[in-house]
Design a protein around this motif. Structure first.
Motif: not given
Length: 142
Positions: A15-18, A60-61, A133-134
């Motif tokens: 899951k990728g987010y800003l 989480t990275v 962020t993933f």
């Protein structure tokens, strides 16, 4: 347990987010993403984050823009005179288009502004200039 390394084909849920929490992409409800580590098929920071993970592990990275899609490049923003666009095209802000580049290649662009005389197009990747962020889960190593 085996750790993922360069050259391995892996499957990953993500899951990728800003920074503001907006989700821009996710594998949720889809098959895991297949990635050959080190092949350049995903952004460098995503690839590097998978190296060393074990099947079943999660993390989480945060990936800085330089390891994602790079900085926003002002040279990829162009003003096109409206008289040079096809008369049947009715551009709207946010619209995605494909235009021919100088060498005849197709470029994906987004309409970012309209004036009386010009249409302003941005050929930067939509996530350029952003830190990402993933949440990652390594599903398999083949």
């Amino acid at each position: 347990m085996t750790q993922a390394k360069k050259g391995d084909k892996v499957q990953v849920n993500y899951k990728g987010y800003l920074d503001d929490g907006t989700i821009f992409d996710s594998s949720e409800g889809k098959k895991p993403l297949d990635v050959v580590l080190g092949s350049g098929t995903v952004i460098p920071g995503f690839d590097a984050a998978l190296v060393g993970m074990e099947v079943g592990s999660r993390k989480t990275v945060k990936i800085p823009m330089d390891d994602a899609y790079g900085k926003h490049n002002a040279e990829l923003v162009m003003q096109v005179p409206k008289d040079q666009i096809p008369p049947d095209l009715k551009p709207e802000i946010g619209q995605k288009l494909q235009v021919g580049g100088a060498a005849g290649e197709l470029m994906a662009v987004e309409v970012i502004d309209l004036t009386d005389d010009f249409i302003v197009l941005d050929a930067n990747p939509p996530l350029s200039g952003k830190d990402l962020t993933f949440d990652l889960e390594l599903v398999a190593i083949a």
